[in-house]
Motif scaffolding. Structure first.
Motif, PDB file in Angstrom:
ATOM      1  N   CYS A 103     -13.028   1.873   6.386  1.00 36.68           N
ATOM      2  CA  CYS A 103     -12.273   1.365   7.539  1.00 36.68           C
ATOM      3  C   CYS A 103     -13.279   0.751   8.514  1.00 36.68           C
ATOM      4  O   CYS A 103     -13.138  -0.393   8.906  1.00 36.68           O
ATOM      5  CB  CYS A 103     -11.497   2.507   8.191  1.00 36.68           C
ATOM      6  N   ARG A 127     -14.784  -4.789   2.421  1.00 39.17           N
ATOM      7  CA  ARG A 127     -14.143  -4.768   3.735  1.00 39.17           C
ATOM      8  C   ARG A 127     -14.859  -3.758   4.629  1.00 39.17           C
ATOM      9  O   ARG A 127     -15.499  -2.828   4.133  1.00 39.17           O
ATOM     10  CB  ARG A 127     -12.650  -4.433   3.648  1.00 39.17           C
ATOM     11  N   LYS A 132     -13.179  -2.518  16.122  1.00 38.72           N
ATOM     12  CA  LYS A 132     -12.038  -1.707  15.693  1.00 38.72           C
ATOM     13  C   LYS A 132     -10.954  -1.594  16.767  1.00 38.72           C
ATOM     14  O   LYS A 132     -11.253  -1.194  17.896  1.00 38.72           O
ATOM     15  CB  LYS A 132     -12.506  -0.281  15.343  1.00 38.72           C
ATOM     16  N   HIS A 273      -3.275   1.349   4.808  1.00 38.98           N
ATOM     17  CA  HIS A 273      -2.538   1.410   6.069  1.00 38.98           C
ATOM     18  C   HIS A 273      -1.036   1.500   5.797  1.00 38.98           C
ATOM     19  O   HIS A 273      -0.287   2.010   6.616  1.00 38.98           O
ATOM     20  CB  HIS A 273      -2.889   0.209   6.952  1.00 38.98           C
ATOM     21  N   GLU A 299      -9.085   1.103   1.473  1.00 37.42           N
ATOM     22  CA  GLU A 299     -10.197   1.775   2.136  1.00 37.42           C
ATOM     23  C   GLU A 299     -10.841   2.793   1.187  1.00 37.42           C
ATOM     24  O   GLU A 299     -10.154   3.645   0.603  1.00 37.42           O
ATOM     25  CB  GLU A 299      -9.711   2.422   3.439  1.00 37.42           C
ATOM     26  N   ASP A 310      -9.702   6.514   9.927  1.00 35.21           N
ATOM     27  CA  ASP A 310      -8.764   6.457   8.796  1.00 35.21           C
ATOM     28  C   ASP A 310      -9.180   7.305   7.588  1.00 35.21           C
ATOM     29  O   ASP A 310      -8.907   6.937   6.425  1.00 35.21           O
ATOM     30  CB  ASP A 310      -8.516   5.000   8.374  1.00 35.21           C
ATOM     31  N   GLN A 313      -6.563   8.340   4.746  1.00 38.33           N
ATOM     32  CA  GLN A 313      -6.039   7.342   3.796  1.00 38.33           C
ATOM     33  C   GLN A 313      -7.141   6.717   2.948  1.00 38.33           C
ATOM     34  O   GLN A 313      -6.893   5.789   2.182  1.00 38.33           O
ATOM     35  CB  GLN A 313      -5.289   6.244   4.562  1.00 38.33           C
TER      36      GLN A 313
HETATM   37 MN    MN Z   1      -8.389   1.307   8.807  1.00 45.58          MN
END
Ligand code: MN
Ligand code: PEP
Length: 338
Positions: A103, A127, A132, A273, A299, A310, A313
């Motif tokens: 993330c 990524r 943020k 997400h 992620e 995050d 997830q």
């Molecule tokens: Mn994220």
């Protein structure tokens, strides 16, 4: 309005039509596919008599665009947009694109190790957020440009393309040397000033669907970028807010075939997400590809439970590797490669 030229229309014929449109005060956007040139006219087209254009030599057909989005509509590029990156990697072609990474960029070791792991499993993009958008002003806000410097190095070391979120106009210029693709986050989908500026940039943009945005609003947001002449836009379904609370968001898989029907732009799925739960990510990634997505963005972190944002997830590297192997089975079943 859309003016579709005949397959073998000459440059003179095309220029003649463009000049006539420009003289009428219309902004002309031109796209040339494998066989055909299409001219989209936006602006004051209601006063135009389209019958006049039908008679011009080299013109195949002319029609008005009834949808509110003009350049994002499929009629502008019936065969679909393929976004090509500098190393030849494409999004929107036959191959399903795999984007993966943390993330947030946290430190050198974290981003280098993630890059190594996701590249080994088949990702072509890394990524990682340096700027943020956090719900709390006290939460980690990202490393900024020094983080992007680390990520660029990690990408180059592992042959990956770099995608990172831009939150405001002033960040575009300093980010340019480091990113291959700008990400516009869900919270900024309707930051129209930012979108307009990204329309002036000649670098691809990944535009995420807003938290409570309709598909039409997503396409209209993309129109701001396209209207500036930047046609390299990739859309992203990342879940929308509904009354369901079990998952962080509700991953709207149906948005994928809807966008494919309405628009020529590629669309990818973000099941991280979209679900907010590590144990649901793979299922929604598989569903995205099965539904026709041009790629996924997920992620991944070497030590997900320690991720600064995050964490819940974020996939373990071996979960990501297994997911990519599953996608290698699903992609060919829906006419794609991986
Ligand atoms: Mn994220
Ligand atoms: C992200 O990609 O980390 C992110 C903040 O995504 P979104 O804008 O979809 O919430």
């Amino acid at each position: 309005m859309i003016v579709a030229m005949q397959e073998f229309a000459t440059e003179e014929q095309i220029d003649f039509v463009i000049e006539k449109m420009v003289e009428a005060g219309i902004n002309v956007h031109r796209t040339t596919g494998t066989t055909q040139t299409i001219l989209a006219g936006v602006g004051a087209t209601s006063a135009i008599d389209i019958e006049e254009y039908k008679l011009l030599s080299g013109v195949l057909y002319v029609h008005r665009i009834s949808s509110p989005y003009k350049l994002a509509g499929r009629a502008f590029r019936p065969e679909g947009t393929i976004v090509t990156f500098r190393n030849g990697v494409t999004v929107g072609g036959d191959k399903v694109a795999i984007m993966a990474g943390p993330c947030s960029i946290e430190n050198r070791d974290q981003i280098f190790l993630t890059a190594k792991q996701v590249a080994a499993s088949g990702a072509t993009f890394l990524r990682g957020g340096a700027f943020k958008p956090r719900s709390s002003p006290y939460a980690f806000q990202g490393l900024g440009i020094p983080g992007l410097e680390l990520m660029r190095e990690a990408c180059d070391a592992h042959g990956l393309l770099c995608i990172s979120e831009v939150m405001e106009i002033s960040q575009i210029e300093p980010m340019l040397p480091f990113v291959d693709c700008f990400q516009v986050g869900a919270r900024n989908m309707q930051n129209f000033n930012l979108l307009r500026e990204l329309g002036k940039v000649r670098k691809p943009v990944l535009l995420k669907r807003g938290i409570a945005a309709t598909i039409e609003e997503l396409l209209l947001a993309s129109e701001y970028i396209l209207a500036g002449g930047n046609y390299d836009v990739i859309l992203c379904e990342r879940g929308i807010r509904t009354y369901e609370t079990y998952t962080r968001n509700t991953m709207d898989i149906s948005a994928i075939p809807v966008v494919k029907k309405l628009s020529h732009l590629p669309i990818i799925g973000d099941p991280s997400h979209g679900t907010g739960r590590r144990d649901m990510v793979a299922a929604m990634a598989r569903a995205s590809v099965a539904a026709g997505a041009d790629g996924i963005i997920v992620e991944v972190h070497p030590n997900p439970d320690k991720a600064v944002s995050d964490a819940a997830q974020t996939l373990f590297p071996d979960q990501f590797a297994q997911l990519v192997n599953e996608l290698r089975v699903i992609a060919p079943a829906v006419g794609r490669t991986l």
